[in-house]
Write a protein that holds these residues in place. Sequence first.
Motif, PDB file in Angstrom:
ATOM      1  N   ILE A   6      37.890 -49.089 -71.904  1.00  0.00           N
ATOM      2  CA  ILE A   6      38.052 -47.765 -71.299  1.00  0.00           C
ATOM      3  C   ILE A   6      36.717 -47.274 -70.744  1.00  0.00           C
ATOM      4  N   ILE A  25      35.872 -49.148 -67.498  1.00  0.00           N
ATOM      5  CA  ILE A  25      36.721 -48.671 -66.402  1.00  0.00           C
ATOM      6  C   ILE A  25      36.197 -47.334 -65.888  1.00  0.00           C
ATOM      7  N   ASN A  26      35.872 -46.429 -66.797  1.00  0.00           N
ATOM      8  CA  ASN A  26      35.361 -45.117 -66.405  1.00  0.00           C
ATOM      9  C   ASN A  26      33.997 -45.217 -65.725  1.00  0.00           C
ATOM     10  N   ALA A  68      34.606 -46.387 -62.227  1.00  0.00           N
ATOM     11  CA  ALA A  68      35.232 -45.325 -61.438  1.00  0.00           C
ATOM     12  C   ALA A  68      34.189 -44.308 -61.002  1.00  0.00           C
ATOM     13  N   GLN A  71      36.807 -54.246 -61.630  1.00  0.00           N
ATOM     14  CA  GLN A  71      37.582 -53.024 -61.828  1.00  0.00           C
ATOM     15  C   GLN A  71      39.084 -53.321 -61.768  1.00  0.00           C
ATOM     16  N   ALA A  72      39.497 -54.124 -60.797  1.00  0.00           N
ATOM     17  CA  ALA A  72      40.913 -54.472 -60.672  1.00  0.00           C
ATOM     18  C   ALA A  72      41.393 -55.247 -61.896  1.00  0.00           C
ATOM     19  N   ARG A  86      41.614 -52.909 -64.943  1.00  0.00           N
ATOM     20  CA  ARG A  86      42.783 -52.032 -64.838  1.00  0.00           C
ATOM     21  C   ARG A  86      44.065 -52.783 -65.166  1.00  0.00           C
ATOM     22  N   GLU A  87      44.188 -54.017 -64.679  1.00  0.00           N
ATOM     23  CA  GLU A  87      45.363 -54.827 -65.011  1.00  0.00           C
ATOM     24  C   GLU A  87      45.454 -55.056 -66.515  1.00  0.00           C
ATOM     25  N   TYR A  92      44.118 -53.189 -68.901  1.00  0.00           N
ATOM     26  CA  TYR A  92      44.439 -51.906 -69.535  1.00  0.00           C
ATOM     27  C   TYR A  92      45.930 -51.603 -69.426  1.00  0.00           C
ATOM     28  N   LEU A  93      46.495 -51.762 -68.230  1.00  0.00           N
ATOM     29  CA  LEU A  93      47.916 -51.460 -68.042  1.00  0.00           C
ATOM     30  C   LEU A  93      48.813 -52.382 -68.863  1.00  0.00           C
TER      31      LEU A  93
END
Length: 87
Positions: free
Chosen positions: A15, A18-19, A22, A38-39, A42-43, A45-46
């Motif tokens: 997290i 990612i932040n 961002a 980043q991509a 995010r994948e 994390y999701l």
Amino acid sequence: MNKKVQAGAIPQELIDRINELAKKKKTVGLTDVERQEQATLRETYLAMFRENFRSHVEMLQVYDKNGKEVTPQKVIDIQRKRGLRDN
């Protein structure tokens, strides 16, 4: 980022990164390598979020206002398969 975590827990390091990316994207921009990272993050994390959410939903029991269980049969079957139900 190969630390072991409890099932369903999203590592804080994930997290935070990612932040961090961002924020950097909004201020100075990202390199191609950072955009790819980043991509990927995010994948990851999701996928972890969805698994965690699915696990929580599958543990639920739903009751109507009269106290009668109205949990969907699909969820009941999953709970039985996982040994979470006796009935």
